[in-house]
Motif scaffolding. Structure first.
Motif, PDB file in Angstrom:
ATOM      1  N   MET A  16       0.821  -1.217   0.000  1.00 26.95           N
ATOM      2  CA  MET A  16       0.000   0.000   0.000  1.00 26.95           C
ATOM      3  C   MET A  16       0.851   1.262   0.000  1.00 26.95           C
ATOM      4  SD  MET A  16      -2.879  -1.089   2.787  1.00 26.95           S
ATOM      5  CE  MET A  16      -3.793  -2.616   2.657  1.00 26.95           C
ATOM      6  N   GLY A  17       2.097   1.134   0.536  1.00 25.57           N
ATOM      7  CA  GLY A  17       3.010   2.274   0.544  1.00 25.57           C
ATOM      8  C   GLY A  17       2.683   3.295   1.620  1.00 25.57           C
ATOM      9  N   GLY A  18       3.576   4.275   1.781  1.00 27.02           N
ATOM     10  CA  GLY A  18       3.363   5.371   2.714  1.00 27.02           C
ATOM     11  C   GLY A  18       3.241   4.900   4.145  1.00 27.02           C
ATOM     12  N   ALA A  19       2.310   5.523   4.853  1.00 26.77           N
ATOM     13  CA  ALA A  19       2.102   5.226   6.275  1.00 26.77           C
ATOM     14  C   ALA A  19       1.017   4.183   6.487  1.00 26.77           C
ATOM     15  CB  ALA A  19       1.756   6.506   7.022  1.00 26.77           C
ATOM     16  N   ALA A  20       0.625   3.458   5.443  1.00 25.49           N
ATOM     17  CA  ALA A  20      -0.479   2.505   5.572  1.00 25.49           C
ATOM     18  C   ALA A  20      -0.176   1.420   6.602  1.00 25.49           C
ATOM     19  CB  ALA A  20      -0.779   1.879   4.209  1.00 25.49           C
ATOM     20  N   SER A  21       1.063   0.909   6.632  1.00 25.50           N
ATOM     21  CA  SER A  21       1.403  -0.155   7.581  1.00 25.50           C
ATOM     22  C   SER A  21       1.248   0.328   9.017  1.00 25.50           C
ATOM     23  CB  SER A  21       2.833  -0.631   7.332  1.00 25.50           C
ATOM     24  OG  SER A  21       2.963  -1.208   6.042  1.00 25.50           O
ATOM     25  N   PHE A  22       1.720   1.546   9.306  1.00 22.06           N
ATOM     26  CA  PHE A  22       1.592   2.081  10.656  1.00 22.06           C
ATOM     27  C   PHE A  22       0.128   2.321  11.016  1.00 22.06           C
ATOM     28  CE2 PHE A  22       5.854   3.364   9.267  1.00 22.06           C
ATOM     29  CZ  PHE A  22       6.616   2.840  10.301  1.00 22.06           C
ATOM     30  N   MET A  23      -0.669   2.734  10.049  1.00 23.26           N
ATOM     31  CA  MET A  23      -2.085   2.932  10.305  1.00 23.26           C
ATOM     32  C   MET A  23      -2.775   1.618  10.641  1.00 23.26           C
ATOM     33  SD  MET A  23      -2.983   5.673   7.287  1.00 23.26           S
ATOM     34  CE  MET A  23      -4.720   5.667   7.700  1.00 23.26           C
ATOM     35  N   VAL A  24      -2.435   0.544   9.922  1.00 18.20           N
ATOM     36  CA  VAL A  24      -3.034  -0.762  10.197  1.00 18.20           C
ATOM     37  C   VAL A  24      -2.656  -1.242  11.595  1.00 18.20           C
ATOM     38  CG1 VAL A  24      -3.034  -3.197   9.530  1.00 18.20           C
ATOM     39  CG2 VAL A  24      -3.207  -1.422   7.785  1.00 18.20           C
ATOM     40  N   ILE A  25      -1.383  -1.094  11.974  1.00 21.49           N
ATOM     41  CA  ILE A  25      -0.948  -1.514  13.306  1.00 21.49           C
ATOM     42  C   ILE A  25      -1.657  -0.705  14.382  1.00 21.49           C
ATOM     43  CG2 ILE A  25       1.038  -1.727  14.841  1.00 21.49           C
ATOM     44  CD1 ILE A  25       2.779  -2.103  12.339  1.00 21.49           C
ATOM     45  N   GLY A  26      -1.776   0.605  14.180  1.00 18.32           N
ATOM     46  CA  GLY A  26      -2.472   1.442  15.156  1.00 18.32           C
ATOM     47  C   GLY A  26      -3.930   1.061  15.303  1.00 18.32           C
ATOM     48  N   MET A  27      -4.585   0.776  14.191  1.00 17.23           N
ATOM     49  CA  MET A  27      -5.988   0.363  14.257  1.00 17.23           C
ATOM     50  C   MET A  27      -6.145  -0.966  14.991  1.00 17.23           C
ATOM     51  SD  MET A  27      -7.709   1.489  10.614  1.00 17.23           S
ATOM     52  CE  MET A  27      -6.539   0.562   9.615  1.00 17.23           C
ATOM     53  N   LEU A  28      -5.239  -1.902  14.746  1.00 17.68           N
ATOM     54  CA  LEU A  28      -5.315  -3.181  15.447  1.00 17.68           C
ATOM     55  C   LEU A  28      -5.123  -3.008  16.954  1.00 17.68           C
ATOM     56  CD1 LEU A  28      -3.302  -5.425  12.949  1.00 17.68           C
ATOM     57  CD2 LEU A  28      -5.740  -5.583  13.457  1.00 17.68           C
ATOM     58  N   ALA A  29      -4.181  -2.143  17.346  1.00 14.74           N
ATOM     59  CA  ALA A  29      -3.968  -1.890  18.769  1.00 14.74           C
ATOM     60  C   ALA A  29      -5.217  -1.293  19.407  1.00 14.74           C
ATOM     61  CB  ALA A  29      -2.763  -0.969  18.970  1.00 14.74           C
TER      62      ALA A  29
END
Length: 464
Positions: A157-170
Motif C-alpha cells: 500500500m506504501g506510505g504510512a499505511a502499515s503504521f495505520m493498520v498496526i495502530g488500528m489493530l492496537a
C-alpha cells in the motif's frame, strides 16, 4: 478446565491476539524503513534496542498502575498508548524520534503482557495454570505468524499505511476487554516482592525466565543469520522461521497440560534436555531441507515452552497477593535475558562458525538442566499429605460421626460387660453416701414461687 474459566480467559487472549498481529511485524517494518532511508546499521541497532529498554523499564514500573486501576482499565491505557506511538511513527520519520517512540511503545507493550499474565495467573489455580499460560503463548505466536504474512500486504500500500493498520489493530484490541461482563479477577492487597526476594522465593522460576530470554532472542535474531549463511534464499528463510513459530504454537498446550499433571521442575528438566538433544541433532546429523525444518519445528516447541512453565512454577510458590509483582519481576528478568543474548551468543558464531549458534543453544540448555536438577535435589516437590481421616470430635454431634475401629471394639466390650451385670446382686442403699439430701416437696414449691415473684412472707420451711 471449566467453561466459566474459559469465558474469563477469552477476552484477554482475544485482545492479545488482535494487538499481536500488528506487533508481529512492527519490528521488521521499522528495520526495513530505516534501511530504505539510508540509515546506518548502528542507528538501526539503537532504534531496535529502544524497544527492549522500554520493556525493562515497563517491567519495573507498570505494576503500580495495574494495582491502582485494575486489569481492564490498565489494558485500555497501555493498548491505547501503543496505538498512539505507532501512528506517530507514521507521521514522523526521524530516527531519533522513532527511538523515543519505540522506547515508549516497549514500555506500553510490556504493560499489556503484565495485565494478561497476571489476569490468567489470578483467574486459575495450580491445576490449570499451565494450560492457561499455554493458551496465552499460542495466541501470541499465532498473531506473530499472521502479522508476518500481513507485512507484504500493507507494504504494497506504501506510505504510512502499515503504521495505520498496526495502530488500528492496537485500538481494536481494547474492545474484547471493554465489552465483556465485569468478571475480571480480583486484585488482593499487593505484597512487596523485590528482586532479591523473588530469587529467594523461586530460583527455578527466575533461572527459567532468564534462560528463556536468552534462547528465544537468539532464535529470533541469529537463526535468520545462520539460515542465510548456509545459502537459503530470503523467502525460504521466512518459511523456516514460520516453522519455528508454528512448532512453538502447536506444542504449547501439550507441554502446558503435562506441567499441570506433574511437577513443573521435572517438566523444566525435560524441556532443557530436549533442547540439548535437538541442538546436537542439528550439529551432527546430515541435514536436508525437510529434516532441518522438522528439527527447527521441535526446537521452537521446546525453547518457547520454557517461559510459561517457569512462570507457572513460580506462581505455585508465590504468596497470596504477590502474583502481579511476581509476573512483573519475571517479565523484567526475561527482558534482560533477551537484551544480553545477541552480544553473548554472536561471538560463538565468529569463533566456531555458523554452527556456533547451536553449540551455544546446546550449552545453554545443558546449564539449565544442571541448575534445575540441582534445585530439585535441594528443594524437592512437596509430598502430598495423607488422605483425610476424622479426628477427635469437638462437639457432641461429631461423636456420632467419628466411628472408628477402636470405638467399635470398645462398644462391643461394653455390651459384653452389661450382659454380665445381670449376675451381680443389687445393693440396696437407703441414703446416698456422699452429697446433700434430695430436696423435699416444700423446698421445690418455695423455689418455684420465688422464681415467679410470688414468695410468701412465711419463712422457708425447715427440713424435718
Amino acid at each position: 478446565m471449566s467453561r466459566q474459566l474459559l469465558a474469563m480467559a477469552l477476552a484477554p487472549l482475544l485482545g492479545l491476539f488482535i494487538l499481536g498481529i500488528g506487533n508481529g511485524f512492527l519490528a521488521t517494518l521499522i528495520t526495513l524503513r530505516l534501511d530504505a532511508a539510508g540509515e546506518s546499521a548502528v542507528v538501526i541497532g539503537w532504534v531496535s534496542s529502544a524497544y527492549f529498554i522500554g520493556l525493562a523499564l515497563g517491567a519495573m514500573l507498570n505494576d503500580r498502575l495495574l494495582l491502582r486501576i485494575g486489569h481492564i482499565r490498565a489494558y485500555g491505557s497501555f493498548a491505547s498508548l501503543v496505538a498512539v506511538t505507532v501512528l506517530l511513527q507514521g507521521l514522523v520519520d526521524h530516527p531519533w524520534a522513532w527511538f523515543a517512540l519505540r522506547l515508549i511503545g516497549g514500555w506500553a507493550t510490556v504493560g499489556v503482557y503484565l495485565v494478561i499474565e497476571s489476569w490468567l495467573l489470578t483467574a486459575g489455580d495450580q491445576k490449570v495454570r499451565g494450560r492457561l499460560l499455554a493458551m496465552y503463548m499460542i495466541s501470541l505466536y499465532a498473531a506473530g505468524v499472521l502479522g508476518q504474512l500481513l507485512l507484504g500486504v500493507t507494504e504494497a500500500m506504501g506510505g504510512a499505511a502499515s503504521f495505520m493498520v498496526i495502530g488500528m489493530l492496537a485500538s481494536l484490541s481494547v474492545l474484547p476487554m471493554a465489552m465483556i461482563p465485569r468478571v475480571s479477577p480480583l486484585i488482593e492487597k499487593a505484597e512487596p516482592l523485590n528482586p532479591l526476594r523473588l530469587i529467594t522465593l523461586t530460583p527455578t522460576g527466575v533461572m527459567g525466565s532468564f534462560g528463556s530470554g536468552l534462547l528465544v532472542a537468539a532464535i529470533y535474531t541469529l537463526l535468520p543469520l545462520y539460515l542465510q549463511r548456509i545459502g537459503l534464499p530470503v523467502d525460504r528463510i521466512g518459511q523456516m522461521m514460520a516453522v519455528v513459530v508454528l512448532g512453538a504454537m502447536l506444542l504449547q498446550y501439550p507441554v502446558g497440560r503435562w506441567s499441570d499433571r506433574h511437577d513443573r521442575q521435572i517438566v523444566l528438566i525435560g524441556i532443557g534436555a530436549f533442547c540439548v538433544l535437538v541442538s546436537a541433532a542439528i550439529l551432527w546429523l546430515p541435514l536436508n531441507l525437510w529434516l532441518l525444518a522438522a528439527l527447527l519445528f521441535l526446537l521452537g516447541g521446546g525453547v518457547f515452552s520454557l517461559y510459561p512453565v517457569a512462570v507457572g512454577h513460580a506462581a505455585d510458590r508465590a504468596p497470596a497477593g504477590a502474583l502481579v509483582r511476581m509476573s512483573q519481576g519475571l517479565l523484567l528478568i526475561n527482558a534482560i535475558g533477551s537484551t544480553v543474548s545477541p552480544p553473548l551468543i554472536s561471538p560463538m558464531m565468529t569463533v566456531l562458525g555458523d554452527a556456533g549458534l547451536f553449540w551455544a543453544l546446546g550449552a545453554l540448555g545443558g546449564i539449565l538442566v544442571a541448575f534445575f536438577v540441582w534445585r530439585r535435589s535441594v528443594r524437592p516437590a512437596p509430598v502430598p499429605v495423607a488422605p483425610f481421616s476424622p479426628s477427635t470430635p469437638m462437639s457432641s454431634a461429631g461423636a456420632e460421626l467419628a466411628v472408628t475401629d477402636e470405638l467399635m471394639q470398645g462398644a462391643a466390650e461394653h455390651e459384653h460387660i452389661e450382659d454380665l451385670s445381670s449376675a451381680v446382686p443389687e445393693i440396696d442403699v437407703a441414703e446416698p453416701l456422699v452429697g446433700p439430701p434430695p430436696p423435699d416437696e416444700a423446698h421445690i414449691a418455695y423455689y418455684a414461687d420465688e422464681e415467679a415473684g410470688q414468695v410468701a412472707s412465711d419463712p422457708l420451711p425447715s427440713r424435718s
